[in-house]
Design an enzyme around this catalytic site. Sequence first.
Site, PDB file in Angstrom:
ATOM      1  CG  HIS A 144      -1.598   1.318   1.454  1.00  0.00           C
ATOM      2  ND1 HIS A 144      -2.527   1.864   0.586  1.00  0.00           N
ATOM      3  CD2 HIS A 144      -1.450   2.230   2.468  1.00  0.00           C
ATOM      4  CE1 HIS A 144      -2.936   3.028   1.054  1.00  0.00           C
ATOM      5  NE2 HIS A 144      -2.300   3.288   2.184  1.00  0.00           N
TER       6      HIS A 144
ATOM      7  CG  ASP B 124       7.613  17.772 -26.746  1.00  0.00           C
ATOM      8  OD1 ASP B 124       7.794  17.346 -25.591  1.00  0.00           O
ATOM      9  OD2 ASP B 124       7.003  17.114 -27.612  1.00  0.00           O
TER      10      ASP B 124
ATOM     11  CD1 TRP C  89       7.137   3.110   4.281  1.00  0.00           C
ATOM     12  CD2 TRP C  89       8.164   3.984   2.508  1.00  0.00           C
ATOM     13  NE1 TRP C  89       7.500   4.406   4.601  1.00  0.00           N
ATOM     14  CE2 TRP C  89       8.132   4.960   3.520  1.00  0.00           C
ATOM     15  CE3 TRP C  89       8.753   4.313   1.284  1.00  0.00           C
ATOM     16  CZ2 TRP C  89       8.688   6.230   3.366  1.00  0.00           C
ATOM     17  CZ3 TRP C  89       9.300   5.576   1.132  1.00  0.00           C
ATOM     18  CH2 TRP C  89       9.258   6.519   2.166  1.00  0.00           C
TER      19      TRP C  89
ATOM     20  CB  SER D 152      11.232   5.769 -14.605  1.00  0.00           C
ATOM     21  OG  SER D 152      10.178   6.647 -14.921  1.00  0.00           O
ATOM     22  CB  SER D 153      12.296   9.083 -10.748  1.00  0.00           C
ATOM     23  OG  SER D 153      11.073   8.436 -10.460  1.00  0.00           O
TER      24      SER D 153
ATOM     25  CG  HIS E 129      12.348  14.078   5.721  1.00  0.00           C
ATOM     26  ND1 HIS E 129      11.469  13.561   6.632  1.00  0.00           N
ATOM     27  CD2 HIS E 129      12.006  15.366   5.589  1.00  0.00           C
ATOM     28  CE1 HIS E 129      10.641  14.501   7.049  1.00  0.00           C
ATOM     29  NE2 HIS E 129      10.950  15.613   6.428  1.00  0.00           N
TER      30      HIS E 129
ATOM     31  CD  GLU F 235       9.672   9.869  -2.745  1.00  0.00           C
ATOM     32  OE1 GLU F 235       8.609   9.473  -3.252  1.00  0.00           O
ATOM     33  OE2 GLU F 235      10.643  10.254  -3.427  1.00  0.00           O
TER      34      GLU F 235
ATOM     35  CE1 TYR G  20       8.923  19.000   3.526  1.00  0.00           C
ATOM     36  CE2 TYR G  20      10.968  17.793   3.758  1.00  0.00           C
ATOM     37  CZ  TYR G  20       9.919  18.476   4.326  1.00  0.00           C
ATOM     38  OH  TYR G  20       9.848  18.631   5.679  1.00  0.00           O
TER      39      TYR G  20
ATOM     40  CB  SER H 204       1.206  28.405  -5.733  1.00  0.00           C
ATOM     41  OG  SER H 204       1.683  28.052  -4.450  1.00  0.00           O
TER      42      SER H 204
ATOM     43  CG  HIS I  29      12.667  13.980  11.680  1.00  0.00           C
ATOM     44  ND1 HIS I  29      12.535  15.153  10.979  1.00  0.00           N
ATOM     45  CD2 HIS I  29      11.934  13.089  10.987  1.00  0.00           C
ATOM     46  CE1 HIS I  29      11.752  14.967   9.931  1.00  0.00           C
ATOM     47  NE2 HIS I  29      11.367  13.721   9.922  1.00  0.00           N
ATOM     48  CG  HIS I  30      12.234   9.574   9.427  1.00  0.00           C
ATOM     49  ND1 HIS I  30      10.890   9.368   9.220  1.00  0.00           N
ATOM     50  CD2 HIS I  30      12.571  10.623   8.634  1.00  0.00           C
ATOM     51  CE1 HIS I  30      10.427  10.257   8.352  1.00  0.00           C
ATOM     52  NE2 HIS I  30      11.434  11.033   7.979  1.00  0.00           N
TER      53      HIS I  30
ATOM     54  CB  THR J 204       5.969  24.606   5.982  1.00  0.00           C
ATOM     55  OG1 THR J 204       7.005  23.729   5.538  1.00  0.00           O
ATOM     56  CG2 THR J 204       4.621  23.985   5.678  1.00  0.00           C
TER      57      THR J 204
ATOM     58  CE  LYS K  35       6.571  26.441  -0.462  1.00  0.00           C
ATOM     59  NZ  LYS K  35       6.178  26.847  -1.811  1.00  0.00           N
TER      60      LYS K  35
ATOM     61  NE  ARG L  85       3.657   3.564  11.319  1.00  0.00           N
ATOM     62  CZ  ARG L  85       4.653   4.128  10.640  1.00  0.00           C
ATOM     63  NH1 ARG L  85       5.662   4.675  11.298  1.00  0.00           N
ATOM     64  NH2 ARG L  85       4.654   4.157   9.339  1.00  0.00           N
TER      65      ARG L  85
END
Length: 599
Positions: free
Chosen positions: A75, A104, A139, A168-169, A252, A254, A256, A267, A301-302, A327, A330, A449
């Site tokens: 998931h 293009d 994950w 790909s990315s 992390h 990732e 953002y 925006s 922090h993880h 943040t 914004k 969890r």
Amino acid sequence: MATAAGTIAAPTTESVVWSWITTVDHKRIGALYGVTAFIFFLIGGVEALLIRTQLAVPNGTVIDAQLYNQLFTMHALTMIFLAIMPLGAAFFNYMVPLMIGARDVAFPRLNALSYWIFLFGGLVLTSSFFFGGAPDTGWFAYQPISSSQFAGSGMDFYVIGLMILGISSLAAALNFAVTIINLRAPGMTMMRLPVFIWMTFIVMFLLILALPVLTVALIQMLFDRQFTTSFFLPDGGGDPILWQHLFWVFGHPEVYILILPAMGVVSEVLPTFSRKPLFGYAAIVFAGIAIGFLGWAVWSHHMFTTGLGAVQQAVFSASTMAIGIPTGIKVFNWLATMWGGSIRFTTAMYFAIAFVAMFTIGGISGVMHASPPVDQQQQDTYFIVAHIHYVLVGGALFGVFSGLYYWWPKMTGRLLGETLGKWNFWLMFAGLNIAFFPMHFLGVSGMPRRIYTYDPNLGWDFWNLVATVGAFILALGVLFFIINVFKTQQREPDAGDNPWDAPTLEWATTSPPPEHDFDVIPEVHSREPVWYMRDHNMTTPDPEPGTHIHLPPPSYYPIIIAFGVLLLGLGPLSHLAVTALGVPVIIYGIWGWTLEPTE
């Protein structure tokens, strides 16, 4: 095709399919990304509903523990790598050239290659269910539980699938970075770029810098699993914590990578439907850049529960609190944009406003975990599940839906129905809060969890039932979106070129745009070029007679190379002879690509 009688023969189904397989048109590739990602999104949603059904009541027996572990792992992987990221890529592909006034992307065939590699990588990852079981360790694949001693073949699919998706990315990131730097229309300076383009630009650099870190970690895991090395295995002198550092150095940024495109969408939507320019354009741009920089300084922090030490915890605690500042800038600029505006409450606007509110809730709980004592109490509880879903569902996903309703008329020439759209929004908004807000209570009361069942005496049954009901309401909201799309596509085009009176350059061409995007490349005089043209009674000039517009021809070499990459990846999952077969396929594809005419 012209016939002998001089009429036009209708394209055959085969020719239509082949045209999509060989396309290098950024708009078609954007559509391919969007449809594929939405299908994966539905698969991830079904996985989530199975999880919530199992947890609806104590001692649930809907699925067993082994399948449950596979579902919560897949998931997360599906929603992050196969749904939200590529839905952002769909907007990048379709909108970036239009918004900067280009015909293009810089490398159209590379763009097609990135899609086909993404598709094959997603199929590899998802097919693991049918070949010995899917990944089942979360994950983040912590070590040593993801080693061959404790985890089955699903973790090999994890490694290969993510490595293919990373190719790909990375290809897409390099392509869009070059496009934004080099293909802007005359007058489109960097500080006239739409905020969505700025957020895209930042995301591209995050991908370019973060993906190699993950790739190195995945290669080391593959070697540990298949060649008995010990990068992460303590029995051989390895360090399991090294995996956590490498993974979260990628993981992390990732977050953002997922949220910044939604910030860019919001925006664009808020000024259009507030009928006034974005408040604090420069502040929002530099806040996005600051988030990009600070995103590299918060990964540990993880890991507050791994025994880093007091100094390290203090440093990462401070950096995590600091990232809340840009943040917050914004958020206040978005609120100031709406303040005093003549607001038009469309479905796109509803999703954008909800994004601001829901992301703020998720951000506040994130700042709470910048405190190591708080994090140690709530780490690995359902409080964290609530936090991440408010960020990625209330944030990233709501941003995606706002963009879909906003740009759908540009992409199809049709307006999505507002009545069904409002049902879509309110059901998703209610479902989000009913499903995930109670998880804060479950986390505080100690529910861990990744448990597949629980005892009725623990007091978790009521809020789990509420959360499950909320998940199904959320799914019902998505169903209303699907119905809306099908009903809309049955109508004739009714949107016009700029139904929202929007200010950015993609609305200066027809809806949907022609293959070449613009008859004449526009000249930009303002951050709101369409409003500038409207206010100064400017019209788009007609192309000069005999003007030749060069467009790259279709090519089947990108899918050949992508298939070769797929064979390279399938080798470690089956037999190394398959990898050997992939090498000549890639060489043939590159050779043909190199010699293929560009006209």
